[in-house]
Design a protein around this motif. Structure first.
Motif, PDB file in Angstrom:
ATOM      1  N   ALA A 391       0.817  -1.196  -0.037  1.00  0.00           N
ATOM      2  CA  ALA A 391      -0.052   0.025  -0.144  1.00  0.00           C
ATOM      3  C   ALA A 391       0.837   1.319   0.094  1.00  0.00           C
ATOM      4  CB  ALA A 391      -1.049  -0.051   1.346  1.00  0.00           C
ATOM      5  N   TRP A 392       0.309   2.358  -0.839  1.00  0.00           N
ATOM      6  CA  TRP A 392       0.949   3.560  -0.419  1.00  0.00           C
ATOM      7  C   TRP A 392      -0.045   4.689   0.124  1.00  0.00           C
ATOM      8  CZ3 TRP A 392      -0.392   8.000  -2.799  1.00  0.00           C
ATOM      9  CH2 TRP A 392       0.602   9.080  -2.697  1.00  0.00           C
ATOM     10  N   GLY A 393       0.482   5.629   0.904  1.00  0.00           N
ATOM     11  CA  GLY A 393      -0.491   6.840   1.343  1.00  0.00           C
ATOM     12  C   GLY A 393       0.324   7.632   2.060  1.00  0.00           C
ATOM     13  N   MET A 394      -0.186   8.739   2.816  1.00  0.00           N
ATOM     14  CA  MET A 394       0.397   9.861   3.335  1.00  0.00           C
ATOM     15  C   MET A 394      -0.407   9.902   4.625  1.00  0.00           C
ATOM     16  SD  MET A 394       1.253  12.271   0.111  1.00  0.00           S
ATOM     17  CE  MET A 394       2.021  13.366   1.109  1.00  0.00           C
ATOM     18  N   THR A 395       0.043  11.018   5.585  1.00  0.00           N
ATOM     19  CA  THR A 395      -0.895  11.538   6.515  1.00  0.00           C
ATOM     20  C   THR A 395      -1.890  12.427   5.906  1.00  0.00           C
ATOM     21  OG1 THR A 395       1.163  11.614   7.988  1.00  0.00           O
ATOM     22  CG2 THR A 395      -0.615  13.285   8.479  1.00  0.00           C
ATOM     23  N   GLU A 396      -1.443  13.029   4.636  1.00  0.00           N
ATOM     24  CA  GLU A 396      -2.654  13.796   4.221  1.00  0.00           C
ATOM     25  C   GLU A 396      -3.641  13.183   3.482  1.00  0.00           C
ATOM     26  OE1 GLU A 396       1.374  16.287   4.009  1.00  0.00           O
ATOM     27  OE2 GLU A 396       0.664  14.178   4.255  1.00  0.00           O
ATOM     28  N   THR A 397      -3.509  11.823   3.434  1.00  0.00           N
ATOM     29  CA  THR A 397      -4.586  11.000   2.440  1.00  0.00           C
ATOM     30  C   THR A 397      -4.947   9.807   3.227  1.00  0.00           C
ATOM     31  OG1 THR A 397      -2.728   9.941   1.354  1.00  0.00           O
ATOM     32  CG2 THR A 397      -3.426  12.085   0.222  1.00  0.00           C
ATOM     33  N   SER A 399      -4.375   5.507   3.164  1.00  0.00           N
ATOM     34  CA  SER A 399      -3.907   4.872   1.913  1.00  0.00           C
ATOM     35  C   SER A 399      -4.766   5.051   0.793  1.00  0.00           C
ATOM     36  CB  SER A 399      -4.320   3.289   2.281  1.00  0.00           C
ATOM     37  OG  SER A 399      -3.354   2.847   3.335  1.00  0.00           O
ATOM     38  N   VAL A 400      -4.031   5.534  -0.191  1.00  0.00           N
ATOM     39  CA  VAL A 400      -4.476   5.844  -1.524  1.00  0.00           C
ATOM     40  C   VAL A 400      -4.518   4.663  -2.488  1.00  0.00           C
ATOM     41  CG1 VAL A 400      -4.380   7.400  -3.519  1.00  0.00           C
ATOM     42  CG2 VAL A 400      -3.661   8.423  -1.242  1.00  0.00           C
ATOM     43  N   THR A 401      -3.538   3.949  -2.597  1.00  0.00           N
ATOM     44  CA  THR A 401      -3.250   2.970  -3.464  1.00  0.00           C
ATOM     45  C   THR A 401      -3.145   1.644  -2.683  1.00  0.00           C
ATOM     46  OG1 THR A 401      -1.056   3.051  -3.861  1.00  0.00           O
ATOM     47  CG2 THR A 401      -2.632   4.188  -5.268  1.00  0.00           C
ATOM     48  N   THR A 402      -3.604   0.370  -3.003  1.00  0.00           N
ATOM     49  CA  THR A 402      -3.036  -0.946  -2.306  1.00  0.00           C
ATOM     50  C   THR A 402      -3.230  -1.851  -3.667  1.00  0.00           C
ATOM     51  OG1 THR A 402      -5.139  -1.869  -2.090  1.00  0.00           O
ATOM     52  CG2 THR A 402      -4.310  -0.325  -0.630  1.00  0.00           C
ATOM     53  N   THR A 403      -2.313  -2.898  -3.498  1.00  0.00           N
ATOM     54  CA  THR A 403      -2.598  -4.060  -4.237  1.00  0.00           C
ATOM     55  C   THR A 403      -4.032  -4.674  -3.898  1.00  0.00           C
ATOM     56  OG1 THR A 403      -1.205  -5.149  -2.773  1.00  0.00           O
ATOM     57  CG2 THR A 403       0.012  -4.548  -4.745  1.00  0.00           C
ATOM     58  N   ILE A 404      -4.376  -5.619  -4.764  1.00  0.00           N
ATOM     59  CA  ILE A 404      -5.618  -6.118  -4.600  1.00  0.00           C
ATOM     60  C   ILE A 404      -5.403  -7.623  -4.280  1.00  0.00           C
ATOM     61  CG2 ILE A 404      -7.889  -6.918  -5.812  1.00  0.00           C
ATOM     62  CD1 ILE A 404      -7.429  -4.503  -7.610  1.00  0.00           C
ATOM     63  N   GLY A 414       6.520  -5.289  -7.013  1.00  0.00           N
ATOM     64  CA  GLY A 414       6.850  -4.393  -8.319  1.00  0.00           C
ATOM     65  C   GLY A 414       6.196  -3.167  -8.374  1.00  0.00           C
ATOM     66  N   THR A 415       5.144  -2.999  -7.458  1.00  0.00           N
ATOM     67  CA  THR A 415       4.386  -1.894  -7.405  1.00  0.00           C
ATOM     68  C   THR A 415       3.705  -1.326  -6.011  1.00  0.00           C
ATOM     69  OG1 THR A 415       1.827  -2.662  -7.546  1.00  0.00           O
ATOM     70  CG2 THR A 415       3.177  -2.943  -9.606  1.00  0.00           C
ATOM     71  N   ASP A 416       3.253  -0.200  -5.980  1.00  0.00           N
ATOM     72  CA  ASP A 416       2.575   0.332  -4.914  1.00  0.00           C
ATOM     73  C   ASP A 416       1.202   0.255  -4.748  1.00  0.00           C
ATOM     74  OD1 ASP A 416       4.914   1.386  -3.219  1.00  0.00           O
ATOM     75  OD2 ASP A 416       5.431   1.811  -4.947  1.00  0.00           O
ATOM     76  N   GLY A 417       0.528  -0.488  -5.732  1.00  0.00           N
ATOM     77  CA  GLY A 417      -0.980  -0.832  -5.785  1.00  0.00           C
ATOM     78  C   GLY A 417      -1.755   0.278  -6.695  1.00  0.00           C
ATOM     79  N   VAL A 418      -3.019  -0.011  -7.074  1.00  0.00           N
ATOM     80  CA  VAL A 418      -3.841   0.837  -7.695  1.00  0.00           C
ATOM     81  C   VAL A 418      -4.746   1.869  -6.939  1.00  0.00           C
ATOM     82  CG1 VAL A 418      -5.638  -1.098  -7.770  1.00  0.00           C
ATOM     83  CG2 VAL A 418      -5.312   0.581  -9.450  1.00  0.00           C
ATOM     84  N   ALA A 419      -5.435   2.859  -7.244  1.00  0.00           N
ATOM     85  CA  ALA A 419      -6.005   3.845  -6.239  1.00  0.00           C
ATOM     86  C   ALA A 419      -7.186   3.033  -6.021  1.00  0.00           C
ATOM     87  CB  ALA A 419      -6.489   4.799  -7.165  1.00  0.00           C
ATOM     88  N   LEU A 420      -7.869   3.253  -4.563  1.00  0.00           N
ATOM     89  CA  LEU A 420      -8.956   2.831  -4.128  1.00  0.00           C
ATOM     90  C   LEU A 420     -10.070   3.506  -4.488  1.00  0.00           C
ATOM     91  CD1 LEU A 420      -8.210   2.887  -0.349  1.00  0.00           C
ATOM     92  CD2 LEU A 420      -8.610   0.780  -1.477  1.00  0.00           C
ATOM     93  N   PRO A 421     -11.366   2.948  -4.719  1.00  0.00           N
ATOM     94  CA  PRO A 421     -12.763   3.366  -5.244  1.00  0.00           C
ATOM     95  C   PRO A 421     -12.640   4.934  -4.402  1.00  0.00           C
ATOM     96  CG  PRO A 421     -12.996   1.325  -5.023  1.00  0.00           C
ATOM     97  CD  PRO A 421     -11.680   1.505  -4.330  1.00  0.00           C
ATOM     98  N   TYR A 482      -1.914   0.634 -12.068  1.00  0.00           N
ATOM     99  CA  TYR A 482      -0.829   0.598 -10.683  1.00  0.00           C
ATOM    100  C   TYR A 482       0.284   1.660 -10.844  1.00  0.00           C
ATOM    101  CZ  TYR A 482      -3.038  -3.608  -9.508  1.00  0.00           C
ATOM    102  OH  TYR A 482      -3.997  -4.868  -8.989  1.00  0.00           O
ATOM    103  N   ILE A 483       0.674   1.965  -9.566  1.00  0.00           N
ATOM    104  CA  ILE A 483       1.791   2.884  -9.636  1.00  0.00           C
ATOM    105  C   ILE A 483       2.928   2.360  -8.959  1.00  0.00           C
ATOM    106  CG2 ILE A 483       0.194   5.097  -9.414  1.00  0.00           C
ATOM    107  CD1 ILE A 483       0.953   5.145  -6.367  1.00  0.00           C
TER     108      ILE A 483
END
Length: 598
Positions: A391-397, A399-404, A414-421, A482-483
């Motif tokens: 997963a990837w995220g920030m204090t400001e957001t 978790s924005v993206t996660t793998t599924i 190899g990735t930091d996931g895809v954006a959540l709905p 994915y990012i």
């Protein structure tokens, strides 16, 4: 209608009814009473608590807000849990200070929350005012935030590692009315530290000490006294009830200057993203959450403290990370889910304790805060028997993206996931133009989890012209949306998921009489992702070694986790033609270095 920004003649304007309580989220550029320059304390907190301050941001498209924001408070979910199963376990946790384990049912938790809420109101905490909490992962932290929500106050979580240098600024800037600290944690005396700062904190009216023995004891003031018998609590809570768009959390993060910024979140921004996160990961009230990540961090706060009542799921708290203890808790409590940075995953995977304890209930481990090495994913999947989620995220957001769940291993490491709905990401150039897949650029996001703004810093809270938040990270967009995070535009070093404010540490070291120049960069580390290395050049005839540097930083009253773990003395630091230090050269040098022994 949900508030949003409309660019009319190049200026943002508010597009909603004048009586909509969420109107305060709009930019009020045309209000001449608002000074856009950063002013530390321009408002009286009594006249203008946090929720009355102008903020300058709205990053959530209206249609997404209407679809995904729950328009509820965390205490609504607490009440739901009490109504559904009042006598099942809500949380359990052991205090390393006392050795005692506390287990509370949902009914017992709400009783304590309501008493504490009435007590805070009795101490004079007003709606929108700040209650700071510097506690480890103890039940009191959970209850304190719920109590703040109950009376419309704002929780300011603070990491237990913070010392006078950090706290003096943070508490004064937030104008905290109440601070809650432990009497002792990891053999550190918190009340004595706070007492040494009290003269510098005139707005801090109460310091409550968990485990205290004097008249400032948290237990004596907020728990022993039957506050609910002294007022009409239903009427009080109804009067103080906040809007789902009101600020409920002020959490500090470090930016490009190393100066902490106060990130403001509402119930909607936090709960909206949490609901989508839980749905993607198939988490329900039947899950058991282990949280060892500090609740003073967004990871522990959102995905432990908040997600438990939101789902009605049992929360297991661990106040000091020890993989052997985590393995025992997974067995004894039937833990199914946990979240932590890469070092937590590596430690749990490699501890021999998983051979002694049955950890078969653990279904999901979410790793965030640092890239997950391929070999660790393979080893963790095999030894833990759990699905590993990146997963990837920030204090400001959040978790924005996660793998599924079900993603192949190459997407996990190899990735930091895809954006959540409800969230959207893009990679853009310096002019905020979207770049094609495979091209590195600035990572930007918008959506339901984006924060309200930076406290007292409207100048830093501006979206791009088309409504995106620039994260300060560099990334590449891959197939399927994915990012992959490739670097950081911010001068922040991440050690085991903990942001190190590089500029702040460098500025402290510049005060050393032997140091002429200093630059701190990351050294790759298999467990923590990276550690800090200080490159310095010295004044003629001076010397400096690692022990001297550490001793000097100790005098600066800085958290020890921020200290560099290696010192390299160079005759000259590399510079550009304009005189700027070339940190990329230093990072190349640091790739082959290791932390200093001991």
């Amino acid at each position: 209608m949900i508030s949003h920004l409309n660019l009319a003649n190049g200026r943002p304007t508010c597009q909603m009814a004048s009586n909509d309580p969420r109107r305060r989220l709009c930019v009020k550029i045309n209000d001449r009473s608002i000074n856009p320059a950063p002013v530390p304390y321009p408002y009286s907190p009594r006249a203008n608590p946090v929720n009355k301050l102008p903020v300058a941001v709205e990053w959530t498209p209206p249609e997404w807000a209407e679809r995904y924001w729950p328009n509820r408070l965390l205490t609504d979910y607490l009440d739901d849990a009490v109504n559904r199963h009042p006598d099942t376990v809500a949380l359990t946790g052991r205090s390393s200070m006392t050795g005692a384990t506390v287990t509370l049912s949902w009914r017992e938790l709400r009783r304590r929350v309501d008493r504490m809420a009435a007590g805070l109101a009795g101490l004079g905490v007003g709606k929108g005012e700040v209650v700071a909490c510097q506690l480890p992962n103890w039940w009191e932290f959970v209850a304190l935030h719920l109590a703040c929500v109950r009376i419309g106050a704002v929780t300011n979580p603070l990491m237990p590692i913070f010392r006078q240098r950090e706290l003096r600024y943070m508490l004064a800037f937030a104008r905290a009315r109440v601070l809650v600290v432990p009497r002792l944690f990891r053999n550190f005396d918190y009340p004595s530290m706070v007492q040494a700062m009290r003269a510098d904190l005139p707005e801090l009216h109460h310091v409550l000490v968990v485990g205290g023995t004097g008249e400032d004891a948290f237990e004596q003031i907020l728990l022993a006294r039957r506050w609910e018998d002294e007022c009409d609590t239903p009427a009080l809570f109804a009067q103080r009830r906040g809007s789902p768009g009101d600020v409920v959390q002020l959490l500090y993060t470090s930016g490009t200057t190393g100066e902490p910024k106060g990130v403001l979140h509402s119930s909607n921004t936090l709960l909206g993203i949490l609901l989508q996160y839980a749905k993607r990961l198939e988490l329900t009230g039947g899950d058991v959450i282990l949280m060892a990540s500090p609740m003073g961090h967004q990871a522990g706060f959102m995905y432990g403290l908040m997600m438990s009542p939101m789902l009605g799921a049992k929360l297991v708290l661990q106040d000091i990370w020890a993989p052997e203890e985590a393995a025992r808790l997974i067995q004894d409590e039937g833990v199914t889910y946990t979240m932590g940075s890469t070092p937590f995953l590596a430690d749990l995977t490699d501890t021999p304790a998983i051979e002694r304890y049955d950890i078969g209930t653990l279904r999901t481990f979410v790793s965030s805060g640092a890239p997950i090495p391929r070999v660790l994913v393979e080893r963790a999947s095999r030894r833990l028997g759990a699905r590993i989620i990146s997963a990837w995220g920030m204090t400001e957001t959040g978790s924005v993206t996660t793998t599924i769940p079900g993603d192949p291993d190459d997407r996990i490491f190899g990735t930091d996931g895809v954006a959540l709905p409800g969230m959207e990401v893009r990679v853009a150039d310096a002019a905020d133009r979207a770049l094609p897949p495979g091209t590195e650029g600035r990572l930007q996001c918008r959506g339901i989890g984006n924060f309200v703004g930076y406290f007292m810093r409207p100048d830093l809270s501006q979206p791009t012209a088309d409504g995106w938040f620039d994260t300060g990270d560099l990334a590449v967009m891959l197939e399927g949306g994915y990012i992959r995070i490739t670097g950081r535009a911010k001068d922040i070093l991440i050690r085991g998921g903990e942001n190190i404010p590089v500029i702040e540490v460098e500025n402290a070291l510049y005060r050393h009489p032997a140091i002429r120049e200093v630059a701190i960069v990351g050294m790759p580390d298999a467990r923590l992702g990276e550690r800090a290395c200080a490159f310095v050049s010295l004044h003629p005839g001076r010397s400096l070694d690692m022990a001297e540097m550490v001793a000097f930083l100790d005098t600066q009253q800085m958290a020890r986790q921020y200290f560099p773990e290696r010192l390299e003395v160079l005759d000259e630091l590399p510079h550009t033609a304009s005189g700027k230090i070339q940190k990329f050269h230093l990072r190349e040098l640091a790739r082959s270095l290791e932390p200093a022994a001991g």
